[in-house]
Enzyme design. Sequence first.
Site, PDB file in Angstrom:
ATOM      1  N   LYS A  35       0.821  -1.216   0.000  1.00  0.00           N
ATOM      2  CA  LYS A  35       0.000   0.000   0.000  1.00  0.00           C
ATOM      3  C   LYS A  35       0.850   1.260   0.000  1.00  0.00           C
ATOM      4  CE  LYS A  35      -1.256   1.759   3.726  1.00  0.00           C
ATOM      5  NZ  LYS A  35      -1.776   2.195   5.030  1.00  0.00           N
ATOM      6  N   THR A  36       1.832   1.328   0.913  1.00  0.00           N
ATOM      7  CA  THR A  36       2.651   2.540   1.022  1.00  0.00           C
ATOM      8  C   THR A  36       3.420   2.788  -0.266  1.00  0.00           C
ATOM      9  OG1 THR A  36       2.888   2.158   3.399  1.00  0.00           O
ATOM     10  CG2 THR A  36       4.423   3.697   2.394  1.00  0.00           C
ATOM     11  N   ASP A 223      -5.020   8.279   3.143  1.00  0.00           N
ATOM     12  CA  ASP A 223      -4.574   6.944   3.544  1.00  0.00           C
ATOM     13  C   ASP A 223      -5.441   6.448   4.703  1.00  0.00           C
ATOM     14  OD1 ASP A 223      -3.061   4.665   3.705  1.00  0.00           O
ATOM     15  OD2 ASP A 223      -1.381   5.596   4.761  1.00  0.00           O
ATOM     16  N   GLU A 224      -5.565   5.133   4.839  1.00  0.00           N
ATOM     17  CA  GLU A 224      -6.333   4.506   5.933  1.00  0.00           C
ATOM     18  C   GLU A 224      -7.748   5.092   6.023  1.00  0.00           C
ATOM     19  OE1 GLU A 224      -5.176   1.962   7.164  1.00  0.00           O
ATOM     20  OE2 GLU A 224      -3.003   2.065   7.464  1.00  0.00           O
ATOM     21  N   GLN A 254      -9.415  -4.132   8.005  1.00  0.00           N
ATOM     22  CA  GLN A 254      -8.489  -3.703   9.054  1.00  0.00           C
ATOM     23  C   GLN A 254      -9.005  -2.475   9.804  1.00  0.00           C
ATOM     24  OE1 GLN A 254      -4.159  -4.152   8.164  1.00  0.00           O
ATOM     25  NE2 GLN A 254      -4.835  -4.539   6.074  1.00  0.00           N
ATOM     26  N   ARG A 591       0.091  -9.706  10.790  1.00  0.00           N
ATOM     27  CA  ARG A 591       1.374  -9.057  11.110  1.00  0.00           C
ATOM     28  C   ARG A 591       2.526 -10.042  10.896  1.00  0.00           C
ATOM     29  NH1 ARG A 591      -0.028  -5.031   9.703  1.00  0.00           N
ATOM     30  NH2 ARG A 591      -1.906  -6.186   9.174  1.00  0.00           N
TER      31      ARG A 591
END
Length: 653
Positions: A35-36, A223-224, A254, A591
Site C-alpha cells: 500500500k505505502t 490513507d487509511e 483492518q 502481522r
Amino acid sequence: MDKVLILKELNEHQKQAAVQTEGPVLIIAGAGSGKTKTITHRLAYLMATGISADNIIALTFTNKAAEEMKNRVANILEKKTLEYDKPFVGTFHRLGVKILRELWENSKRNRNFVIFDEDDSRSLIKKCLEELSLPKEQFNYGAVREEISRAKSELINNIEYEKQAMNFFQQNVAKVYHLYEEKLIKSNGFDFDDLLKIPVDIFMGHPDILEKYQDRWKYIMVDEYQDTNTSQYTLIKMLANKYRNLCVVGDDDQSIYSWRQADFRNFLNFDKDWPDAKIVILKESYRLTKNILTAAQEIIKNNRWRKEKVLITNNSEGSPVFLVQTKDEMAEADFVVDMIGKMFDTKRYELKDFAVLYRVNAQSRVLEEAFLKGGITYDIFAGTKFYERKEIKDLLAYLRISANPDDLVGLERILNVPARGIGEKKMDKVFTSSDPKIVWANLKNLPEANNFVSIIEEMRKLVRAQTVSSILRLITEKIKYKEYLEATGKQGKERWQNVLEFLRLAEDFDEMKEQGLEKFLEQVALFQEGDSRKRNKNSVQLMTLHSAKGLEFKIVFIVGCEEGILPHSQSQFSEEEIEEERRLAYVGMTRAKQEVYLVLAFKRRLFGSLTVNPPSRFLAEIPQHLYQIIETDKNLVDFADPDYPEIEGIDIE
C-alpha cells in the site's frame, strides 16, 4: 523523474492505482500488498505529470506515516527533500491547524491559539464539573470528556447536543459542554476535536471560503480511509466536491478503531458517494505465506459488512497456523517465552523478529514476569509518552503561556512550579474568574507571584525576537528548573536528561525564527501514539492488537484466544462489535511474515476473577488442514477435562 520510470517497480494493480489521476478512486489494499509503495508512487506520478504541488494534499493518520511518505516521494523524484507543504502531506489534525491559522478570524480565537491535548481537556472539564457542582461519583470527568469528544467528532455543537439530550447524564453533560466551550474560547484554545469540527463549521457557513480551498487543493489523497470519523469524512467530501479528484486508500478488513469514532462504513459506501469511482484492488500480498493468508481470509470472510476480495501470494506455503492450549495464563506466558528462547537459540532469529500481541493491556503483567524470569529482553509498547512526562508538560506550559497568556489551564499548572508558596487558598483567589484579564489582575496583586509574572512578561517580549531553544533555556534558568528537579530525588537527573532532549528537539525549529515557537507547539500538540514507535533492535515486542496495526514481524504470538478476551466480553451482544473483534484477530494474524501462534488458556485470572472460557470462536473458523496443534506438557492441563467447554472444529487432545 520520467513518469514511466516511476511506474517501473509497480505490479499491474499498483500501476492501475497510480495512473488513475482524475476522478474518484478507491484503492483496496489488502494486508501486505504494498500500500505505502503504491500511494507514494501515485503521489510522485501526480507531480511528474505536471500537476502543481500546491494543488495536492495527502492525508495520513500519524506524523510518522506522513514523514515516511514525504521521504519516499522525494527519493522517487530524485530530490533531497520536498519543499515545505508542497505538496501538503500530513495528518488530518495538522491540516485542520493549517486552515485555522489562516481562518482564525472566523473561529472566535486569535492567531496565537493554543491546542489542548487530552490531559488539558480533562483538566478543563474537571474544572467545569466543579463549577457546576456535579458529583464526581455520577459524572466521571473522563467519561464526560469522551461524550463531548464523540459529539464533536459527529459535528454536534453544544446547542444541538442540548436539544438531543435523551437522559439525565446527557442533560448534565450539555451543561458541561456549554461551559467547556466558553472556557476554551476565553483561553484562546481548541481541543483536538475542534481542529476538524471548526473548519467544517466555517466551510458550511461560508461557501465562498470553501470554494477558495477547493480551488487550491484540486487533488486529494487519503490513507487509511476506513479509519475516518464523521468530521474527517465530511471535511474531505466538502473539499473534493468541486473537482472530484479524490483518491482514498485502505482496507475495510483492518478497521479496528470504532472506539475512536472511526466509521468503516465511510469506506464501504465510497462508491455510493462517488458512483463513477474507479475501484482498484491490490490483491497480491508480499508479506504473508500462503497458509497464514488463507487462514486469515477464512476468518475474515465470516464478516457480513465488508467488500468481497480474495488476496493471493506468490510466497511459499509456509508453516501451518499453530494452535496452543495451556493450563492458565502463567503457563501461557511460559510457553511463549520458552518457544521464543528456543527459536532465538537456533540463531536464525533476532529478538526483534518476535511480537507478542494481546487484546487488553492487563494481559501484559504475567508476560512481563515470564520474560524477566526467562532473561529475555522485551519492550512493551505502552507507558508514559515523552510529551506526557511531568517535566515536559511543565516546560510546555511555560512556552504556551509565553505565546498565549489567555491559556488558563497552562497557567494553573505552572503557577506554583517550582513551588512559590502559592497554596490552594491563594490559588482560589487568583482564579476567581474564567476571564484571563481578571485572573492576571489578581495574579499581579499576589506578592508571591511577582517573580513569576516578571518572568512571563519578559518571555512575552522575546517570543518574536528569540529562537525556541533560546526561550526554553531562559525559562529553565530563570525558574531554576534543574535545581528543582534534582531536589525531587533519585529520578531528578533522569528527568533533567529528558529536559535536555526536549531542548534538542526545540533546536530543530530555530531556523523558522518568528514562527518557530508556533510550529514547535503545533508539532508537540499533534504528536500521536503511532509517532513513537521506536523499537529496540534487541528486544521482543509486547503490545496490544490495536497497537500492532501497520507493523510486521517474522513470528507473532497472539495470546488469550478465548471467548471473553478475543472476542472481548463487552462485544458479545453486538454483531457489529463482534465483527470488529474478528477484524482485530485478522490484523493480528496478518502481522506475521513466517509463523503465527494462537495461544489460549484453560483457565485465566484477569481483573481479579478466575474464569474458564471456551476457545475463541475465531479458531473454529480456520479449516483443519491449515492449523497444527502444539501439545504442551501433559502435566499442565488435562485436555480431556469434561468441564472444559469445546468449540466445534477445534479438537485439542
